[in-house]
Structures are given as structure tokens and as C-alpha cells.
Design an enzyme around this catalytic site. Sequence first.
Site, mmCIF file in Angstrom:
data_model
loop_
_atom_site.group_PDB
_atom_site.id
_atom_site.type_symbol
_atom_site.label_atom_id
_atom_site.label_comp_id
_atom_site.label_asym_id
_atom_site.label_seq_id
_atom_site.Cartn_x
_atom_site.Cartn_y
_atom_site.Cartn_z
ATOM 1 N N GLU A 1 0.987 -1.018 0.241
ATOM 2 C CA GLU A 1 -0.068 -0.022 -0.381
ATOM 3 C C GLU A 1 0.627 0.962 0.177
ATOM 4 O OE1 GLU A 1 -3.429 0.384 -0.141
ATOM 5 O OE2 GLU A 1 -3.662 -2.164 0.194
ATOM 6 N N CYS B 1 -2.153 9.487 2.610
ATOM 7 C CA CYS B 1 -1.661 9.237 0.887
ATOM 8 C C CYS B 1 -2.770 9.037 -0.053
ATOM 9 C CB CYS B 1 -1.579 7.393 1.303
ATOM 10 S SG CYS B 1 -3.583 7.046 1.966
HETATM 11 P P1 NAD Z 1 7.491 5.423 7.863
HETATM 12 O O1 NAD Z 1 8.330 6.138 7.938
HETATM 13 O O2 NAD Z 1 6.408 5.127 9.263
HETATM 14 O O3 NAD Z 1 8.006 3.945 7.290
HETATM 15 C C1 NAD Z 1 6.674 2.537 7.116
HETATM 16 C C2 NAD Z 1 6.896 1.379 7.900
HETATM 17 O O4 NAD Z 1 8.448 0.973 7.054
HETATM 18 C C3 NAD Z 1 7.362 1.732 8.952
HETATM 19 O O5 NAD Z 1 7.285 0.588 10.130
HETATM 20 C C4 NAD Z 1 9.163 1.964 9.219
HETATM 21 O O6 NAD Z 1 9.467 1.158 10.796
HETATM 22 C C5 NAD Z 1 9.902 0.319 7.706
HETATM 23 N N1 NAD Z 1 10.814 0.999 7.412
HETATM 24 C C6 NAD Z 1 11.350 2.468 7.693
HETATM 25 N N2 NAD Z 1 12.439 2.730 6.461
HETATM 26 C C7 NAD Z 1 12.821 1.401 6.233
HETATM 27 C C8 NAD Z 1 13.894 0.263 6.091
HETATM 28 N N3 NAD Z 1 14.616 0.274 5.806
HETATM 29 N N4 NAD Z 1 13.543 -0.780 5.795
HETATM 30 C C9 NAD Z 1 12.517 -1.365 7.252
HETATM 31 N N5 NAD Z 1 11.813 -0.958 7.135
HETATM 32 C C10 NAD Z 1 11.616 0.281 7.296
HETATM 33 O O7 NAD Z 1 6.262 5.543 6.931
HETATM 34 P P2 NAD Z 1 6.694 6.744 5.609
HETATM 35 O O8 NAD Z 1 7.201 5.369 4.510
HETATM 36 O O9 NAD Z 1 7.101 7.634 5.639
HETATM 37 O O10 NAD Z 1 4.739 6.839 4.937
HETATM 38 C C11 NAD Z 1 4.137 7.416 4.002
HETATM 39 C C12 NAD Z 1 3.578 6.947 2.878
HETATM 40 O O11 NAD Z 1 3.188 6.587 3.701
HETATM 41 C C13 NAD Z 1 3.314 8.050 1.886
HETATM 42 O O12 NAD Z 1 4.243 7.789 0.832
HETATM 43 C C14 NAD Z 1 2.088 7.654 1.851
HETATM 44 O O13 NAD Z 1 1.470 7.613 0.736
HETATM 45 C C15 NAD Z 1 1.935 6.174 2.294
HETATM 46 N N6 NAD Z 1 1.086 5.781 2.531
HETATM 47 C C16 NAD Z 1 0.542 4.738 2.169
HETATM 48 C C17 NAD Z 1 -1.045 4.653 2.450
HETATM 49 C C18 NAD Z 1 -1.485 3.378 1.358
HETATM 50 O O14 NAD Z 1 -2.821 3.191 2.035
HETATM 51 N N7 NAD Z 1 -1.678 3.094 -0.100
HETATM 52 C C19 NAD Z 1 -1.505 4.979 3.886
HETATM 53 C C20 NAD Z 1 -0.937 5.742 4.582
HETATM 54 C C21 NAD Z 1 0.483 6.180 3.837
#
Ligand code: NAD
Length: 486
Positions: free
Chosen positions: A210, A244
Site C-alpha cells: 500500500e 496518502c
Molecule cells: P514510515 O516512515 O513510518 O515507514 C513505514 C514503515 O516502514 C515503518 O513501520 C518503518 O519502521 C518501516 N521502515 C522505514 N524504513 C525502513 C527500512 N529502511 N527498512 C525496513 N523498514 C523500514 O512511513 P512512510 O514511508 O513515511 O509513510 C508515508 C508514505 O506511505 C507516503 O508515501 C504515503 O503516501 C504512503 N502511505 C500509503 C498508504 C496507503 O494505504 N496506500 C497509507 C498511508 C501512507
Amino acid sequence: MTEDISGQVAAARAVFNSGATRSLAWRTERLRAVRRMLTERGQEFADALRQDLGKHPSEAWLTEIGFVTAEISHTLRNLTRWLAPERSAVPLALQPASAQIIREPLGVVLVIAPWNYPVQLLLAPAVGALAAGNTVVVKPSEVAPVTSAAMQRWIPQYLDSAVFVVEGGAAETTALLTERFDHIFYTGNGVVGRLVMLAAAEHLTPVTLELGGKSPVYVDDSVDLPATAMRLAWGKYLNAGQTCVAPDYVLGSAAVLVELARLLPLAISALYGANPRRSTEYGRIVNDRHFQRLVGLLDTADVITGGERDADSRYLAPTVVCAGAASPLMQEEIFGPVLPLVETSDADEAIRFINERDKPLSLYVFTERAEIKVRFTEQTSSGALCFGIPAAHLLVPGLPFGGIGASGMGGYHGRFSVDTFSHRKAVLDKPLKPDTMRLVYPPFNALKNLAIRKVVAPNAAVCGPAGAKFRRADPRKPRPERSASR
Ligand code: NAD
């Protein structure tokens, strides 16, 4: 750390292997336990969301706590029906026999959640996985630490032996990903999405991703523009733009954009008052890193309204800017309260603009023209397409939620969650007597050849004894579409 993580996964595996999770009673009890946790600890989760993101309790209820509660109620109402075996027609050549599709649990599911809706995006997938009869390991986001701690505190108390929590950041997630799961459900950015998929390949684990990206809006001159401005301001500035499915940018003609530039500040005032900084309804940017990223982007643009900021409280005003396709704001997902208005001559140019970029998670179109709706429906591709409202498709329990291409793969919510977290097993049951299969056992003879071609595999172009291709006697006659038995 690694032993702890392996221990949690092993515990989840042991519960699944016990067979207990398969019964409907186990599943519904767990769903009720999640609902009970959200009811009894709702205030604590709401406080955590206030601390992590400045979320107003009503917004927390609408988009997080109440959202998951509604998802559970919808699932409880329908689960028996969704899990019922589906009968499948058996072709004449195989009869007597019965065929059905059985949904069986996958095993241990890993849910990795992001920070922006840290309750919803951790628990809604977990609810689907439990409903499908799996045990779950959840990894809350370290970027929303208070909510993560609340999950670590309450989940074991309400969902002991069903949902296991691993807290931490990149290091812990990387360690988790070396374990074997039966499905990985990841929500977050596409860079980490790729790492998740790479790690999953090691164990051939299926993934749901997602992801995000830019969700465009197109507005034409046939709509009520004041009402459109209100809808856009609501969808964009919810959670301070950290959604998102938030409208990322608006495409429209110069005349439409001039009107929106006048109307959006009025809509922002109507939602958050003359000074949104004082509003308890307006959220904050999650951390300094994201705040600095947004300010950097904002400083490249011509501000129409907003732009005020306060680094100490991570306040960034609801902002509207003018931007061209080359603007830095148009090169990445904004994920904050900055809305660029981008001029396009008409719907055709807007469709071209959208199609030249990654497939969006959501696409929003504001028009009263039926033919423009048809054009966007038929000529664009996105996870979701909404006319007249942004973001609200998540509130329709019968719609799947997910992206396509760079915005993700797979989907969930309601029965789509049960499908995502189940294996659809094909079950065929054919009695040994009478042995109708004798017709296809070697050695072949003329009668068997005829039966194979006319009854068993009538549509297949099979090779005859001399290697010649058998052709249909009358190629003009249409092939039957359904099996002979139906
Ligand atoms: P985040 O930084 O919380 O990361 C997401 C998860 O990945 C966390 O649990 C984090 O611990 C893990 N993570 C981070 N870096 C990592 C690595 N190097 N290796 C392994 N795991 C790692 O969240 P984010 O990525 O900043 O979230 C925002 C993004 O998510 C935006 O692009 C947003 O559009 C997207 N998003 C999508 C949805 C959807 O339902 N499609 C919903 C919410 C957010």
C-alpha cells in the site's frame, strides 16, 4: 533484539500451527477483542494521536478509531457469508463430481504500518488477517512513537496469542523481514516497499504493498466551485495533508484556477478559522525531518495563501501555491498541507498530464459533464477514481482499497481483506465409481479419440495420432462459452 523478534514470530507460528485459529469462533472472538480494546482504550489512543500528530479527537474517531470499529462491525456481519465455500460447475466430462473453492488461512501475516494513520493502518489490515484465520505480527511505525507504545501496551492484553507486536524502526523491520511469513502487508513509501518485496522474494512470500504518490485532481468550469473548494480543502488539510489519498495537486483551466485561488482561502477559514495555528482542529507535521522537507519545497513556489510556519511546534499553515510541471513540488508526493494549482487547457491535456506520470493511488474529478466522467474512467488508470469528493472512498466498506503500479499492489477492506489474507483452495471430489475417466486412460482408440475431442476437451486444438492439427469442422460456428454441464 533478533532473538526477541524470532521469538515473537515463532510464538505466532505455534498458535497458527495449533489449528485453533481456523474456527469461526476464534476469529470472531478476536475481532470483538480488537473492538473492545478500541472502545475501552479509545481515549488513550486518541491522546496518543494528539501527541504524535496533533489530531483532533473527532478526526481521530472518523479516520482511525471509529474507522476500524466500523470495519470490524462490517466484517462480523458478513464473515460467515464471505467464508462460505463457493460451488463451482463441473464439466460434463468429469461428472459425477463436485467442485468448490474453500478459503483457508495463510498462516502468519506480517503487517508493517506507517505513521500518518498509525491506528487505522496497523489495525485495519490486522482485522482482515484475523478474520481470515491467521495470526499476526504487527510492526507499528517508530515515527509515531506514542501510538506505537500504546499498541505495545494494549495489544498483548486484548489479543494475547493472536497479534504479536514488534516495535522499532528500520533495523527491527529489517530483522523481521529475514523471518518467514505467509503474507507481508506493508503500508508506506515505495523505496521501503521495494526492500520489503526483495526480502519477501527470499521466502517466496506474497506481498501487499500500500504505497503513495501524487493523487491528482481535475476541476472544470461546470461544477459549483465554492462547494468544490470546500471538499478540496477538507481532503487536503485533513491530518495536515499527511494522508496518502490527499489531493496532491489541482489541474484546471486558468479561469477555474483563478476562482479556486479566491475560494480556497475562504474554505480554509471556514474549516480552521482566520488563524489555523490557533485551531484545535488542525494537525501538526509529524517530525522535524518532514517539516524541513516541506518548508524546502514550499520555498520554491509562489504562495497564494498560507505559507506561515513555526518550526518549534511544526506548524505549517494550510497553503495553496501556483506551480508549473517543472516545480520541485511536482516531482514527488507532497504529503503535507501544500496544494499546487497547475494550469491545463482542458480535460484532454489533464488526462495526458496524468498518464505521463506514475499511476496514482487516487484520482479526483470535479465535473458535471457525463462525457468527461466517461473519459476519465476509460482513459486513466488509478487505484481509485472519485467524482465530486476526495478521500471518501475509504469510507465505503464494499470498495477495495489499494494502488496500482507505483502506488501499490493488492487491496483490502471488508471482503477484499478476507480474500487478500486467504488462499482460495480448489477442492474437487469425484467418486471412484462409476469410473467415467476410463475414456481418457491409454491405450487410446478411435472411440476415445472422438470422446476426448468432442466431450472432454472440445475446445482444445490437440494433436492427432499422425501429429496433424485437428481443426474445428466449422470455424464460423462460435465456440460454446460455458461447460457442457451448465
Ligand atoms: P514510515 O516512515 O513510518 O515507514 C513505514 C514503515 O516502514 C515503518 O513501520 C518503518 O519502521 C518501516 N521502515 C522505514 N524504513 C525502513 C527500512 N529502511 N527498512 C525496513 N523498514 C523500514 O512511513 P512512510 O514511508 O513515511 O509513510 C508515508 C508514505 O506511505 C507516503 O508515501 C504515503 O503516501 C504512503 N502511505 C500509503 C498508504 C496507503 O494505504 N496506500 C497509507 C498511508 C501512507
